[in-house]
Design a protein around this motif. Structure first.
Motif, PDB file in Angstrom:
ATOM      1  N   ALA A  36       0.833  -1.204   0.000  1.00  0.00           N
ATOM      2  CA  ALA A  36       0.000   0.000   0.000  1.00  0.00           C
ATOM      3  C   ALA A  36       0.868   1.254   0.000  1.00  0.00           C
ATOM      4  O   ALA A  36       0.570   2.235  -0.699  1.00  0.00           O
TER       5      ALA A  36
ATOM      6  N   ARG B 199      -8.193  -2.474   1.357  1.00  0.00           N
ATOM      7  CA  ARG B 199      -7.827  -1.065   1.169  1.00  0.00           C
ATOM      8  C   ARG B 199      -6.815  -0.873   0.039  1.00  0.00           C
ATOM      9  O   ARG B 199      -6.568   0.260  -0.393  1.00  0.00           O
TER      10      ARG B 199
ATOM     11  N   LEU C  83      -7.361  -1.668  -2.850  1.00  0.00           N
ATOM     12  CA  LEU C  83      -8.148  -1.284  -4.017  1.00  0.00           C
ATOM     13  C   LEU C  83      -8.252   0.234  -4.147  1.00  0.00           C
ATOM     14  O   LEU C  83      -8.475   0.745  -5.249  1.00  0.00           O
ATOM     15  N   ASP C  84      -8.083   0.938  -3.032  1.00  0.00           N
ATOM     16  CA  ASP C  84      -8.235   2.393  -3.053  1.00  0.00           C
ATOM     17  C   ASP C  84      -7.115   3.084  -3.828  1.00  0.00           C
ATOM     18  O   ASP C  84      -7.227   4.271  -4.148  1.00  0.00           O
ATOM     19  N   HIS C  85      -6.036   2.363  -4.125  1.00  0.00           N
ATOM     20  CA  HIS C  85      -4.884   2.979  -4.786  1.00  0.00           C
ATOM     21  C   HIS C  85      -4.981   2.930  -6.309  1.00  0.00           C
ATOM     22  O   HIS C  85      -4.039   3.350  -6.990  1.00  0.00           O
TER      23      HIS C  85
ATOM     24  N   ARG D 281     -11.119   0.997 -12.332  1.00  0.00           N
ATOM     25  CA  ARG D 281     -11.429  -0.425 -12.115  1.00  0.00           C
ATOM     26  C   ARG D 281     -12.259  -0.953 -13.277  1.00  0.00           C
ATOM     27  O   ARG D 281     -13.159  -0.267 -13.774  1.00  0.00           O
TER      28      ARG D 281
END
Length: 560
Positions: free
Chosen positions: A391, A417, A419-421, A425
């Motif tokens: 991350a 979390r 996926l937030d970077h 998508r």
């Protein structure tokens, strides 16, 4: 007088009635189409005279049995009322399945699994109620196409095995093969003659076909691709259930909409030889097309609306220049799309290897500042000890583009979390949501195996289209690789598929029904098969749940 003589006509009549009408899961009669059972009709037509002769040669306490490639019994002749009752008690009757999947080692199912003659005596049978029998079985292969078309079996009491049993069986199998050769040659000659006659009468596209044979003129060759064989055969069998001639529109895989005129070929006791179809433009001018149905990409095959939306999302993601996350179930093709977005020079990292490679994170850090794009596969299996580190790397400024793949359903806690970077998508649909793409995908997978590419016959495509594919494209590839080996270079028919994939029947479900089916299956999974709890969760009556399970072909044995 043969004590079993009165039994034989009843068995034959019952078998014919069951094949001509059939029974749906809800108990209603289903009309039989004279085009849909061509393979079994050819087998029965060739085998019946031989079985008649063989039954007369066998002593009391023996039986001769004919089964189809799925181990379903088509005909049975038992000598002696007592032995006939023993077979009835073992459910060795027309319509029963004797596949190894259902009852283990036996003289029918084991022949299908090995494609070789077998003899199973007494305790060699898996099921206890069969251990009083000795059964010898021989495979019946199509003399031209070489695929397995059925099994001929002879059975007797386990203590009464006779030395001539196997030689007699093998002699009968050779005679059936000879008769099948004459019969199939006649069928194909009839189709060829109709094709030539139609081609001389018209300049239209002409196709003559049955379930595993197709011939087309030059005009048809420019319109049809290999997957249209299955499409045209499905159209013919659905349209001609109650008639011998039909005119209607048909939409090809390319999207071309044509006026089709189909005529049954060979209305005779042995069944139709097939159908001849003339294809013309629907109206004047060239064939009209539906709005924008592009051809299938050989590298990312499929033409369904669902897949076209996914490819459009992928192209937008590729143009954005941002880091991209591809999500979806295992086996849906995320790595292939990641490579398309990132390019062939991308550096690929496996998240699972972080557990065994001490410098895994340092390798990624060095590549993030390099010129090549970075692909990180399967974020869901990244060890928890590496989540915070990755991350931090993704959150830091970097010059390399990152494309990652993940099965979001398996991500939880801090790992979610990650996926937030990713600024973009794209979710890949599971194969069960786009079964109409299976013909294109199968063609691409078989082409990728190297060597001449076999064709997948219409019956096999129908079976594949009705499977739920929990393993998605990866599972389909494994099934086709196995079927290709069994086909031995010939076209792939449903008899070449693994046993559990042959039994899917009926037409593919429409999109709305597929969604409803997935919702019900998910509820049953959550409730571990408890119907009352699943019905409560879905907000429907239990009787409604049972009815929907039948209509949507949901197998109750999954939760047994």
């Amino acid at each position: 007088m043969d004590p079993n003589a009165q039994l034989r006509p009843e068995i034959t009549t019952s078998w014919r009635r069951s094949r001509l009408s059939g029974v749906a899961p809800d108990g209603t009669d289903v009309p039989f189409s004279p085009l849909t059972e061509g393979a079994n009709r050819l087998l029965v037509t060739a085998a019946t005279p031989v079985i008649d002769w063989l039954a007369d040669q066998l002593p009391a306490g023996t039986a001769v049995i004919l089964a189809d490639p799925e181990a379903r019994i088509l005909d049975r002749r038992a000598s002696g009322n007592m032995y006939s009752r023993h077979l009835d008690e073992a459910l060795c009757v027309p319509g029963s399945s004797y596949s190894e999947e259902h009852i283990g080692t036996n003289g029918i199912g084991s022949v299908i699994e090995t494609s070789n003659p077998v003899i199973v005596t007494g305790s060699e049978h898996y099921r206890e109620n069969l251990q009083n029998f000795t059964c010898a079985g021989a495979p019946l292969h199509h003399p031209l196409r070489r695929n397995l078309t059925g099994v001929l079996s002879v059975s007797c009491n386990s203590l009464d095995r006779h030395g001539l049993m196997v030689p007699l069986l093998q002699s009968a199998a050779r005679e059936i093969k000879s008769r099948m050769y004459a019969e199939s040659s006649l069928r194909e000659r009839m189709l060829l003659e109709e094709f030539l006659g139609a081609s001389r009468r018209t300049s239209a596209a002409v196709v003559s076909l049955n379930e595993d044979f197709l011939i087309k003129n030059t005009a048809a060759a420019t319109l049809l691709d290999p997957t249209d064989h299955a499409l045209l055969w499905d159209w013919a069998t659905a349209s001609m259930a109650q008639r011998t001639e039909i005119r209607s529109e048909v939409t090809l895989r390319s999207g071309a909409v044509l006026q089709a005129w189909g005529r049954m070929v060979g209305e005779r006791p042995g069944g139709a030889a097939g159908v001849v179809v003339e294809l013309r433009a629907a109206g004047s001018g060239p064939p009209h097309r539906k709005p924008a149905p592009p051809s299938s990409d050989p590298e990312l095959p499929g033409r369904s609306a669902t897949w076209r939306r996914t490819l459009a999302d992928m192209e937008s993601a590729a143009r954005s220049g941002r880091d991209v996350l591809l999500t979806g179930e295992s086996g849906t093709g995320k790595t292939r799309l990641a490579t398309r977005i990132a390019g062939g020079n991308a550096v690929i990292f496996e998240a699972a290897l972080a557990a065994v490679e001490q410098d895994w994170a340092m390798q990624i850090r060095s590549k993030l500042d390099g010129p090549e794009p970075v692909i990180i596969r399967q974020l869901e299996v990244l060890p928890p000890t590496h989540v915070a580190l990755l991350a931090a790397l993704l959150g830091s400024p970097h010059t390399a583009r990152v494309v990652a793949t993940a099965n979001v359903a398996d991500l939880s806690g801090q790992a979610a979390r990650l996926l937030d970077h990713f600024g973009v998508r794209v979710e890949l649909p599971p194969l069960r949501q786009r079964p109409e793409d299976i013909p294109d995908i199968a063609t691409a997978l078989l082409r990728g195996d190297g060597g001449p590419s076999p064709r997948v016959q219409a019956a096999a495509l129908r079976a594949l289209g009705n499977h739920t594919w929990p393993g998605n494209i990866r599972e389909l590839g494994a099934v086709l690789a196995s079927a290709r080996l069994r086909a031995g270079g010939a076209d792939i028919g449903d008899s070449h598929l693994p046993a559990e994939y042959r039994r899917a029947a009926g037409n593919p479900l429409p999109s709305l029904q597929r969604s409803e089916r997935e919702t019900i299956v998910a509820a049953l999974d959550d409730c571990r098969g408890n119907k009352l709890a699943a019905a409560d969760l879905l907000g429907i009556a239990r009787s409604t749940l049972y009815r929907k399970m039948r209509s949507l072909r949901i197998d109750d044995q999954r939760w047994a």
